[in-house]
Design a protein around this motif. Structure first.
Motif, PDB file in Angstrom:
ATOM      1  N   ARG A   1       0.822  -1.227   0.000  1.00 29.43           N
ATOM      2  CA  ARG A   1       0.000   0.000   0.000  1.00 29.43           C
ATOM      3  C   ARG A   1       0.850   1.269   0.000  1.00 29.43           C
ATOM      4  O   ARG A   1       0.470   2.281   0.580  1.00 29.43           O
ATOM      5  CB  ARG A   1      -0.963   0.003   1.204  1.00 29.43           C
ATOM      6  CG  ARG A   1      -1.885  -1.191   1.262  1.00 29.43           C
ATOM      7  CD  ARG A   1      -2.812  -1.117   2.469  1.00 29.43           C
ATOM      8  NE  ARG A   1      -2.067  -0.950   3.711  1.00 29.43           N
ATOM      9  CZ  ARG A   1      -1.482  -1.948   4.370  1.00 29.43           C
ATOM     10  NH1 ARG A   1      -1.549  -3.189   3.898  1.00 29.43           N
ATOM     11  NH2 ARG A   1      -0.835  -1.718   5.495  1.00 29.43           N
TER      12      ARG A   1
ATOM     13  N   GLU B   1       2.148   4.615  -1.372  1.00 33.52           N
ATOM     14  CA  GLU B   1       1.579   5.611  -2.288  1.00 33.52           C
ATOM     15  C   GLU B   1       2.611   6.609  -2.789  1.00 33.52           C
ATOM     16  O   GLU B   1       2.383   7.260  -3.810  1.00 33.52           O
ATOM     17  CB  GLU B   1       0.439   6.362  -1.585  1.00 33.52           C
ATOM     18  CG  GLU B   1      -0.764   5.471  -1.284  1.00 33.52           C
ATOM     19  CD  GLU B   1      -1.935   6.272  -0.743  1.00 33.52           C
ATOM     20  OE1 GLU B   1      -1.719   7.424  -0.335  1.00 33.52           O
ATOM     21  OE2 GLU B   1      -3.067   5.738  -0.739  1.00 33.52           O
TER      22      GLU B   1
ATOM     23  N   GLN C   1       2.471   5.661   3.223  1.00 36.14           N
ATOM     24  CA  GLN C   1       1.777   4.381   3.108  1.00 36.14           C
ATOM     25  C   GLN C   1       0.334   4.544   3.563  1.00 36.14           C
ATOM     26  O   GLN C   1       0.062   5.129   4.609  1.00 36.14           O
ATOM     27  CB  GLN C   1       2.473   3.324   3.967  1.00 36.14           C
ATOM     28  CG  GLN C   1       1.804   1.957   3.902  1.00 36.14           C
ATOM     29  CD  GLN C   1       2.196   1.073   5.071  1.00 36.14           C
ATOM     30  OE1 GLN C   1       2.311   1.559   6.195  1.00 36.14           O
ATOM     31  NE2 GLN C   1       2.403  -0.205   4.806  1.00 36.14           N
ATOM     32  N   ARG C   2      -0.591   4.025   2.758  1.00 39.44           N
ATOM     33  CA  ARG C   2      -1.996   4.045   3.140  1.00 39.44           C
ATOM     34  C   ARG C   2      -2.253   2.949   4.168  1.00 39.44           C
ATOM     35  O   ARG C   2      -1.810   1.813   4.013  1.00 39.44           O
ATOM     36  CB  ARG C   2      -2.872   3.818   1.899  1.00 39.44           C
ATOM     37  CG  ARG C   2      -4.368   3.761   2.197  1.00 39.44           C
ATOM     38  CD  ARG C   2      -5.155   3.682   0.897  1.00 39.44           C
ATOM     39  NE  ARG C   2      -4.705   2.593   0.050  1.00 39.44           N
ATOM     40  CZ  ARG C   2      -5.092   1.320   0.199  1.00 39.44           C
ATOM     41  NH1 ARG C   2      -5.940   0.990   1.166  1.00 39.44           N
ATOM     42  NH2 ARG C   2      -4.653   0.397  -0.625  1.00 39.44           N
TER      43      ARG C   2
ATOM     44  N   ALA D   1      -4.194   0.119   6.293  1.00 40.69           N
ATOM     45  CA  ALA D   1      -5.129  -0.927   5.896  1.00 40.69           C
ATOM     46  C   ALA D   1      -6.551  -0.544   6.324  1.00 40.69           C
ATOM     47  O   ALA D   1      -6.774  -0.105   7.454  1.00 40.69           O
ATOM     48  CB  ALA D   1      -4.732  -2.259   6.533  1.00 40.69           C
TER      49      ALA D   1
ATOM     50  N   ARG E   1      -3.219   7.708   6.586  1.00 42.65           N
ATOM     51  CA  ARG E   1      -1.887   7.351   6.065  1.00 42.65           C
ATOM     52  C   ARG E   1      -0.835   7.416   7.173  1.00 42.65           C
ATOM     53  O   ARG E   1      -0.949   8.192   8.121  1.00 42.65           O
ATOM     54  CB  ARG E   1      -1.477   8.288   4.926  1.00 42.65           C
ATOM     55  CG  ARG E   1      -2.311   8.138   3.668  1.00 42.65           C
ATOM     56  CD  ARG E   1      -1.934   9.171   2.631  1.00 42.65           C
ATOM     57  NE  ARG E   1      -2.734   9.023   1.418  1.00 42.65           N
ATOM     58  CZ  ARG E   1      -3.970   9.492   1.284  1.00 42.65           C
ATOM     59  NH1 ARG E   1      -4.546  10.160   2.292  1.00 42.65           N
ATOM     60  NH2 ARG E   1      -4.625   9.298   0.160  1.00 42.65           N
TER      61      ARG E   1
END
Length: 431
Positions: free
Chosen positions: A105, A107, A122-123, A125, A146
């Motif tokens: 994930r 980004e 990072q996004r 979960a 994020r």
């Protein structure tokens, strides 16, 4: 347990103070009414606190499963790691970029190789998949979506220090009101373990490569010794066969030949176990060998040697020069009625040494009974001793005869007065 209770108390206290401030604001908004709807605000506050208790419980439970312990460090939203890598700064930065770039994930990834810094976003979960959270789930709507990872490599003498920071993509106020459900701690553990695993894998690969190199080296030495063992019997067989012939035809000359053979063996036996010799030693051996042949061939054999003194230390496989001289005499001069001349030349230019053995014998056009095993043996021994760039070339001499040239890389030793290397002379031509 104390850390989790303190965390819950701190979060609930922060929300309580926030709700108190919101209560004053609520009262101000409805100050003109006779009976402001306080029950609505109380219901909202109670619902919010229930959601907070649920979020705190979920955060504590998930962290305990990931870390197998609960303390202030593991329960926090922000985590710092310091990792020492036994690598230079550039290699450590490349390894760090590879590990963070493989995180799920991801980004965004910003890197600066010049300053050895890296930042990634990072996004988090989403437990609800791609669906937005319910409109009544206020905490889910307020949650940070994020995380960010900041990394810096600090060069050292023999190692590099990697500083890693894992935190929510928001300001410090988030730590007072919201929790990350252990996502940053999970990222910190994953990246740290991945770096350790990559270094261990690299060290294991280096050990395996070293073991393969050592095995190949031992195999090369064994093959070199085997090839060397095939050379000496070949020479002794030819010499003793010639002495046997002379014993019947001319005993006096046969006795002289055996005397030269004894002298040859006396000079050769001290290094018989050595597979590598020098050009100077090879020249002495060749001259002793030719003294034996002069007894049999007499005036039919002439020798001219032009080898600079500076090249006497060039490393060669033992018996390499003699192999070429033997071929020149056996396949070139012996079948020729009038005999001829053998030239031995050596030159160095631009780190490349060429050693040429030429003759004015019958050359390639005449069929011989040779099997070529001597030259094949020599090529393999040159490759094992002097590297892949060493080799032997066989060409026709003009107007008759053959020329065999050994080419191999060589670095001349440093000396105060550097003398310009003369150009390589043209290959001698038969008269």
């Amino acid at each position: 347990m104390f850390a989790s209770l303190f965390l819950g108390f701190r979060i609930l206290l922060a929300w309580a103070l926030t709700l108190v401030a919101a209560g004053f604001l609520w009262s101000g908004l409805f100050s003109g009414m006779d009976e402001p709807p306080g029950w609505i605000f109380g219901l909202l506050a109670m619902t919010l606190m229930v959601f907070n208790l649920s979020a705190i419980a979920g955060h504590v439970r998930r962290v305990s499963l990931i870390a197998d312990r609960l303390d202030t460090q593991t329960l926090g939203n922000r985590h710092r790691r310091q990792v020492e890598l036994p690598l230079d700064a550039a290699t450590a930065f490349t390894l760090l970029e590879q590990v963070i770039g493989q995180m799920p994930r991801l980004e965004g990834l910003e890197r600066s190789a010049g300053t050895l810094q890296l930042r990634a976003t990072q996004r988090r979960a989403d437990p609800f998949g791609d669906r937005p959270p319910s409109r009544w789930n206020l905490l889910a709507r307020l949650a940070i979506k994020r995380n960010q990872i900041t990394a810096r490599v600090t060069p050292g003498t023999d190692t590099s220090s990697v500083t890693l920071l894992f935190e929510p993509d928001a300001g410090a106020w988030v730590d007072l009101l919201l929790l990350d459900e252990g996502s940053n701690f999970e990222n910190a553990e994953a990246v740290t373990h991945a770096l350790s695993g990559k270094v261990a894998e690299q060290r294991r690969s280096e050990r395996e490569q070293a073991a393969r190199t050592e095995a190949e080296k031992e195999l090369s030495v064994a093959r070199l010794n085997l090839l060397h063992a095939q050379v000496e019997p070949h020479f002794l067989y030819n010499t003793l066969a010639n002495a046997q012939v002379l014993t019947r035809a001319d005993p006096v000359r046969a006795e002289q030949m055996l005397g030269h053979l004894i002298q040859y063996l006396r000079s050769s036996l001290p290094g018989i176990d050595q597979s590598v010799s020098t050009l100077g030693q090879e020249l002495e051996r060749v001259q002793a060998y030719l003294e034996i042949l002069r007894i049999r061939m007499g005036a039919r054999l002439a020798l001219q040697i032009d080898v600079p003194e500076a090249l006497h230390h060039v490393a060669l496989p033992s018996m390499a020069l003699q192999t070429l001289v033997e071929n020149a005499i056996k396949h070139g001069l012996e079948p020729k009625a009038g005999g001829g001349t053998v030239w031995v030349l050596a030159r160095e230019l631009d780190g490349q040494v060429t050693i040429t053995v030429a003759d004015d014998g019958q050359g390639m056009a005449t069929s011989t009974t040779g099997t070529g095993i001597g030259l094949k043996n020599l090529r393999e021994r040159l490759r094992l001793t002097c590297g892949e760039h060493a080799g032997v070339a066989l060409v026709s001499n003009f107007p008759s005869g053959m020329a065999a040239t050994i080419s191999l890389p060589w670095k001349a030793p440093e000396r105060p007065n550097v003398v310009a290397v003369p150009p390589i002379p043209e290959l001698p031509r038969a008269g």
